[in-house]
Design an enzyme around this catalytic site. Structure first.
Site, short mmCIF file in Angstrom:
data_model
loop_
_atom_site.label_atom_id
_atom_site.label_comp_id
_atom_site.label_asym_id
_atom_site.label_seq_id
_atom_site.Cartn_x
_atom_site.Cartn_y
_atom_site.Cartn_z
N GLN A 11 32.88 2.89 81.55
CA GLN A 11 31.44 2.81 81.83
C GLN A 11 31.13 1.98 83.07
O GLN A 11 30.38 2.41 83.95
CB GLN A 11 30.69 2.24 80.63
N SER A 140 36.23 -2.35 84.49
CA SER A 140 35.92 -3.68 83.96
C SER A 140 37.16 -4.18 83.22
O SER A 140 38.02 -3.40 82.82
CB SER A 140 34.76 -3.59 82.98
N GLY A 144 37.46 -1.18 76.54
CA GLY A 144 38.73 -0.60 76.13
C GLY A 144 39.27 0.36 77.17
O GLY A 144 40.45 0.33 77.52
N THR A 145 38.39 1.22 77.70
CA THR A 145 38.83 2.18 78.72
C THR A 145 39.13 1.44 80.02
O THR A 145 40.16 1.67 80.65
CB THR A 145 37.73 3.23 78.97
N THR A 179 29.65 -8.26 76.12
CA THR A 179 29.34 -7.02 75.41
C THR A 179 30.30 -6.80 74.25
O THR A 179 30.08 -5.93 73.43
CB THR A 179 29.42 -5.81 76.35
N ASN A 228 24.54 -3.50 89.73
CA ASN A 228 25.40 -2.53 90.39
C ASN A 228 24.99 -2.27 91.83
O ASN A 228 25.84 -2.02 92.68
CB ASN A 228 25.42 -1.21 89.61
N GLU A 254 45.96 -3.61 105.78
CA GLU A 254 45.61 -4.80 106.54
C GLU A 254 44.95 -5.86 105.64
O GLU A 254 45.12 -7.05 105.85
CB GLU A 254 44.67 -4.42 107.68
#
Length: 452
Positions: A11, A140, A144-145, A179, A228, A254
């Site tokens: 997410q 993040s 979990g993902t 979260t 964001n 670089e």
């Protein structure tokens, strides 16, 4: 061409991806349907923006990006959003059930069903490149993902594209705004797994961004969109040198050459200025000296830590907009005299400077003011070890009671992986401590004990 492929995982990665691509399109004058009126060469061409966009024969510009999430809702917003025509449908990859904030699900159980599809899609993008220079991976630490699937992907990318550089933009769990309870577990497991596969990782601490939004933009309760968009500006400044012609054009390798003294110490601190609302900008003259000085204020950093307590190993200043080298040199000279900037004694106190003449763009209706010039400072400092120490401490508190560990073991992990990851993090903290020690005097002394 030196193409970069962006991979947005989970997410957080997907939502930051939305903000970034929205901004890139505005910066390059690309419409939401992929048409670019200013571009006269149809189907290809050798413009700098082709590092991030590929062109079809019909003159449509397609981002070189893949969006992956183990559950569909977030990516469905991209599929139905303003920029739905920009992306190829196969670039948006979703699974059916999510990783439930569980690293083990993202890395082992659910992740393994999707990984081959994702790698195949990345391979198709890589085949369109004439000279792929590497990958930018957005995720993040806490989800979990974001934690599990990213580390799996990094391992596989190292196998398939061994020599290509991999840069991460990682969202570090905010101390106040959590979260999930298990964020420290996920963060430490993913850091341990990706440490050897990542070449350079820019950490962004949600809490630090929250504070910047509250303090500089007067937003009382910042939303993820506010965060964001700000992160998008920072990513855009870092990648501007890859997408526009500038006096000093930095390619991905670089970054590493300039910022990473040892392979494990690859977590530069990013600072961006000016972050200012339209009402204030109207009354302020944001000179090169002012914005450069703002970069050394801990308040403008993307991670909560205090560089005044640490030592710098490297420092890059990336300017964009109406900036001339003379102003920059003057600003840096002033800072060297005024500020107590301590470099490690084995490193020359040089500031590497890049200037891009493309002024910063802002999203219409956003919070940021349109300014003539901006700067992003990337510095490798030993102070960022404070962030690891905070995370390790939280991990220890939970792991001492083995809280929540059964969820991970139930998905096929072993408890040994936790202790192995934790030992690796302790070693990382130690590495930072040793790097900051003075080289000659430090030899004979006894090491002081860890602060746990």
């Amino acid at each position: 061409m030196r193409e970069c492929i962006s991979v947005h995982v989970g997410q957080a990665g997907v939502q930051i991806g939305n903000a970034c691509w929205e901004l890139y399109c505005l910066e390059h004058g690309i419409q939401p349907d992929g048409q670019m009126p200013s571009d006269k060469t149809i189907g290809g061409g050798d413009d700098s923006f082709n590092t991030f966009f590929s062109e079809t024969g019909a003159g449509k510009h397609v981002p070189r990006a893949v969006f992956v999430d183990l559950e569909p809702t977030v990516i469905d917003e991209v599929r139905t959003g303003t920029y739905r025509q920009l992306f190829h449908p196969e670039q948006l990859i979703t699974g059916k059930e999510d990783a439930a904030n569980n690293y083990a699900r993202g890395h082992y159980t659910i992740g393994k069903e999707l990984i081959d599809l994702v790698l195949d899609r990345i391979r198709k993008l890589a085949d369109q490149c004439t000279g792929l220079q590497g990958f930018l991976i957005f995720h993040s630490f806490g989800g979990g993902t974001g934690s599990g699937f990213t580390s799996l992907l990094m391992e596989r990318l190292s196998v398939d594209y061994g020599k290509k550089s991999k840069l991460e933009f990682s969202i570090y769990p905010a101390p106040q705004v959590s979260t999930a309870v298990v964020e420290p577990y996920n963060s430490i497991l993913t850091t341990h797994t990706t440490l050897e596969h990542s070449d350079c990782a820019f950490m962004v601490d949600n809490e630090a961004i929250y504070d910047i939004c509250r303090r500089n933009l007067d937003i009382e309760r910042p939303t993820y969109t506010n965060l964001n968009r700000l992160i998008g500006q920072i990513v855009s400044s870092i990648t501007a040198s890859l997408r526009f012609d500038g006096a000093l054009n930095v390619d991905l390798t670089e970054f590493q050459t300039n910022l990473v003294p040892y392979p494990r110490i690859h977590f530069p601190l990013a600072t961006y200025a000016p972050v200012i609302s339209a009402e204030k900008a109207y009354h302020e003259q944001l000179s090169v000296a002012e914005i450069t000085n703002a970069c050394f204020e801990p308040a403008n950093q993307m991670v909560k830590c205090d560089p005044r307590h640490g030592k710098y190993m490297a420092c890059c200043l990336l300017y964009r907009g109406d900036v001339v080298p003379k102003d920059v040199n003057a600003a840096i000279a002033t800072i060297k005299t005024k500020r107590t900037i301590q470099f490690v004694d084995w490193c020359p106190t040089g500031f590497k400077v890049g200037i891009n003449y493309q002024p910063p763009t802002v999203v219409p209706g956003g919070d940021l003011a349109k300014v003539q010039r901006a700067v992003c400072m990337l510095s490798n400092t030993t102070a960022i070890a404070e962030a690891w120490a905070r995370l390790d401490h939280k991990f220890d508190l939970m792991y001492a009671k083995r809280a929540f560990v059964h969820w991970y073991v139930g998905e096929g992990m072993e408890e040994g992986e936790f202790s192995e990851a934790r030992e690796d993090m302790a070693a990382l903290e130690k590495d930072y401590e040793e790097v900051g020690m003075d080289s000659v005097e430090g030899e004979g002394e006894e090491e002081e004990g860890d602060e746990y």
